[in-house]
Design an enzyme around this catalytic site. Structure first.
Site: not given
Length: 300
Positions: A170, A178, A187, A213
């Protein structure tokens, strides 16, 4: 090279097919009985099956029904070979799953055209099916394919008594990335991680995007110690990866949870859900330990 499996009890038909289809760039395999052809198709699925209707051990209709009933062989196009002109027989053939009929004796041009058309359709089908298995952002296998492959690999590992491990990873503090740099950069991070996993994977590894993620890596023929080493190598490579955002270089890390079939002491409990839960539990401990580290599942 695409493969064609010819199932017919006449050696002369096989010889004729070899000659007539010699101009196509295909590998032609042969079976002289319905049962042996069925076994070949199940063991190594071809791209097309040319199937005789009338055979002494099992009819082509019965073989076709059995092939279409198995998920592994259901998508293989079947063309029936027959000397019969009876319409009811042809209707029955289409009802059990055939895509076409070829009349004996063969006309070379017609035979080649029908075979080429079936192979072209199969190639397009395979391309679409392959795309449906991929995550559009990272190019890795998607969650659906991950679940299916993990289920299959556990069954295979149990059958042949081979090691199998799972790594769940993860990306650390992905929400912060973000929020700080924007979703397009998020992305970009996911794409970079996908490229790294593709570059670092061995031929036996199956990296997938599990969701968001989080990523899963199915490690075939790999025991717990080997899985731990693999996870640590990927962790180190990701830690050194530099991802650019405008004029800034952003470092990205991830936490890893490792589990293996050998950790499960109750064979009745061992399935894909158990292995995922075990690796997820180890991943949670890695995050509790400060992130950017590898944690191993607990023996149960």
């Amino acid at each position: 090279m695409q493969q064609i499996l010819a199932i017919d009890d006449s050696p002369d038909i096989h010889q004729l097919l070899s000659v007539r289809l010699g101009g196509l760039n295909v590998e032609l395999r042969h079976a002289l009985t319905g049962e042996s052809g069925y076994e070949q198709a199940c063991e190594e699925p071809p791209d097309l099956i040319l199937l005789d209707v009338m055979m002494p051990d099992a009819s082509g209709f019965e073989i076709c029904r059995r092939l279409k009933a198995r998920s592994k062989t259901a998508s293989i196009p079947v063309i029936f070979l027959t000397g019969e002109t009876d319409v009811e027989q042809k209707v029955l053939g289409f009802d059990v799953g055939a895509v076409d009929y070829i009349q004996k004796p063969f006309d070379t041009a017609e035979l080649t055209a029908r075979v080429r058309s079936a192979l072209r359709t199969k190639r397009y089908f395979d391309m679409l099916a392959h795309r449906a298995m991929l995550d559009g952002l990272t190019g890795l296998w998607n969650r659906s394919q991950f679940d299916q492959r993990l289920y299959e690999e556990i069954a295979s590992a149990r059958r042949y008594d081979r090691p199998l491990s799972l790594v769940m990873m993860d990306i650390d503090r992905f929400k912060n990335l973000n929020d700080t740099y924007g979703h397009p950069f998020g992305d970009q991070v996911l794409q970079s991680v996908g490229e790294l996993l593709q570059g670092w994977k061995r031929s036996t590894d199956l990296p997938c995007r599990y969701g968001g993620e989080e990523f899963g890596i199915i490690l075939r023929e790999t025991d717990l110690e080997g899985a731990e080493r693999t996870a640590e190598r990927i962790r180190g490579a990701l830690e050194e990866l530099e991802i650019r955002h405008r004029s800034n270089i952003v470092s990205v890390t991830a936490s890893f949870g490792v589990s293996s079939m050998s950790l499960c002491r109750n064979p009745c409990e061992l399935d894909h859900n158990w292995l995922i839960a075990s690796a997820d539990s180890a991943l949670y401990r890695a995050k509790e330990a400060g992130r950017n580290c590898v944690s191993t599942g607990i023996v149960e």
